[in-house]
Design a protein around this motif. Sequence first.
Motif, short mmCIF file in Angstrom:
data_model
loop_
_atom_site.label_atom_id
_atom_site.label_comp_id
_atom_site.label_asym_id
_atom_site.label_seq_id
_atom_site.Cartn_x
_atom_site.Cartn_y
_atom_site.Cartn_z
N PRO A 113 10.41 -10.77 34.27
CA PRO A 113 11.50 -11.42 35.01
C PRO A 113 10.98 -12.59 35.83
O PRO A 113 9.79 -12.66 36.17
CB PRO A 113 12.02 -10.29 35.91
N ALA A 114 11.87 -13.53 36.15
CA ALA A 114 11.48 -14.75 36.86
C ALA A 114 10.79 -14.45 38.18
O ALA A 114 9.89 -15.19 38.61
CB ALA A 114 12.70 -15.63 37.08
N ALA A 115 11.17 -13.36 38.82
CA ALA A 115 10.58 -13.04 40.12
C ALA A 115 9.20 -12.40 39.99
O ALA A 115 8.50 -12.26 40.99
CB ALA A 115 11.52 -12.10 40.88
N ASP A 116 8.82 -12.04 38.79
CA ASP A 116 7.55 -11.34 38.60
C ASP A 116 6.94 -11.71 37.25
O ASP A 116 6.65 -10.86 36.42
CB ASP A 116 7.76 -9.82 38.70
N VAL A 117 6.73 -13.01 37.03
CA VAL A 117 6.22 -13.50 35.76
C VAL A 117 4.74 -13.16 35.62
O VAL A 117 3.97 -13.27 36.56
CB VAL A 117 6.42 -15.02 35.64
N ASP A 118 4.37 -12.75 34.42
CA ASP A 118 2.97 -12.48 34.12
C ASP A 118 2.57 -13.30 32.89
O ASP A 118 3.43 -13.73 32.11
CB ASP A 118 2.76 -10.98 33.85
N GLY A 119 1.28 -13.48 32.70
CA GLY A 119 0.79 -14.22 31.55
C GLY A 119 0.22 -13.31 30.49
O GLY A 119 -0.45 -12.33 30.80
N LEU A 120 0.51 -13.60 29.24
CA LEU A 120 -0.05 -12.86 28.11
C LEU A 120 -0.69 -13.86 27.17
O LEU A 120 -0.03 -14.78 26.69
CB LEU A 120 1.05 -12.08 27.38
N ILE A 121 -1.98 -13.69 26.91
CA ILE A 121 -2.72 -14.58 26.02
C ILE A 121 -3.00 -13.83 24.73
O ILE A 121 -3.58 -12.74 24.74
CB ILE A 121 -4.03 -15.06 26.66
N VAL A 122 -2.58 -14.40 23.60
CA VAL A 122 -2.79 -13.78 22.30
C VAL A 122 -3.47 -14.78 21.37
O VAL A 122 -3.25 -15.99 21.47
CB VAL A 122 -1.46 -13.30 21.67
N GLN A 123 -4.29 -14.25 20.48
CA GLN A 123 -4.93 -15.11 19.49
C GLN A 123 -3.98 -15.31 18.32
O GLN A 123 -3.36 -14.36 17.83
CB GLN A 123 -6.25 -14.51 19.01
N ASP A 124 -3.86 -16.55 17.88
CA ASP A 124 -2.96 -16.88 16.78
C ASP A 124 -3.74 -17.04 15.48
O ASP A 124 -4.90 -17.42 15.48
CB ASP A 124 -2.24 -18.20 17.05
N SER A 125 -3.05 -16.73 14.38
CA SER A 125 -3.57 -17.04 13.05
C SER A 125 -2.64 -18.06 12.44
O SER A 125 -1.50 -17.75 12.11
CB SER A 125 -3.64 -15.78 12.18
N ARG A 126 -3.10 -19.31 12.31
CA ARG A 126 -2.23 -20.40 11.87
C ARG A 126 -2.31 -20.64 10.37
O ARG A 126 -1.70 -21.59 9.85
CB ARG A 126 -2.60 -21.66 12.65
N ARG A 127 -3.01 -19.78 9.64
CA ARG A 127 -3.20 -19.96 8.20
C ARG A 127 -1.89 -19.73 7.46
O ARG A 127 -1.30 -18.66 7.53
CB ARG A 127 -4.28 -19.02 7.68
N SER A 128 -1.46 -20.73 6.73
CA SER A 128 -0.22 -20.65 5.97
C SER A 128 -0.52 -20.26 4.53
O SER A 128 -1.50 -20.70 3.95
CB SER A 128 0.49 -22.01 6.02
N ILE A 129 0.36 -19.42 3.95
CA ILE A 129 0.24 -19.00 2.55
C ILE A 129 1.44 -19.57 1.80
O ILE A 129 2.58 -19.21 2.10
CB ILE A 129 0.20 -17.47 2.42
N PRO A 130 1.23 -20.46 0.82
CA PRO A 130 2.36 -21.11 0.15
C PRO A 130 3.33 -20.14 -0.52
O PRO A 130 4.51 -20.46 -0.65
CB PRO A 130 1.69 -22.02 -0.88
N THR A 131 2.85 -18.99 -0.95
CA THR A 131 3.69 -18.06 -1.72
C THR A 131 4.23 -16.90 -0.88
O THR A 131 4.92 -16.03 -1.42
CB THR A 131 2.89 -17.49 -2.89
N LEU A 132 3.91 -16.87 0.40
CA LEU A 132 4.36 -15.77 1.27
C LEU A 132 4.69 -16.31 2.66
O LEU A 132 4.23 -17.39 3.06
CB LEU A 132 3.28 -14.70 1.41
#
Length: 198
Positions: free
Chosen positions: A64-83
């Motif tokens: 909620p706006a009154a109690d914002v927290d941060g979450l850091i996640v690792q992304d996988s940006r690899r795209s698969i043309p067929t999926l």
Amino acid sequence: IRAGVQRQELGQNIPFRDVANYVQIASGETDVIATPTADPSTFLFLEEFNAFVHSSFSVYAVGPAADVDGLIVQDSRRSIPTLARFRFLHAAASLDAEDALDIYVTPPGQVLDFDADDDEDESDDAATFRKFAAVAYPSATDYLALEEGSYEVHFAAAGTSRVLVDSAPFTVANGDVTTYVLHESETATLELLPVDDR
């Protein structure tokens, strides 16, 4: 949002539901600081993570706006043309009281049968469609890879048949890499927010 001892700016004036572009930062231990646009001297959250080369990360402001927290996640940006590749991020603070969520992905209109022993029809057994179990708040799942098309996602209290969000529709295309964020709208209703990880 700022990062590192040099206070490198990662994003500015980011409104609710919006995203900033990826930026390059130095590798190593990194502090991420978020402040209100109107008051840059006040910290909304301070998070630490280890940035390493050839990797991408996203910082989500959750809660909620009154109690914002941060979450850091690792992304996988690899795209698969067929999926299509996608994952879910549990950022619904109103469900924090739940132990966790089980996540089911189904074709549109699919009914889930949580009692596999009540009949001989196995085609609707919930366990067949469960993709993730006991996803805690706040956290992200691994990525799924499925053929492009329309699907529905169902969120249930972990280990139960108590569905908390039922039949939320989403459509993916081959080559997509998406994070679907489960969060609350301005009216406190649960919704899925798609974020392009590419």
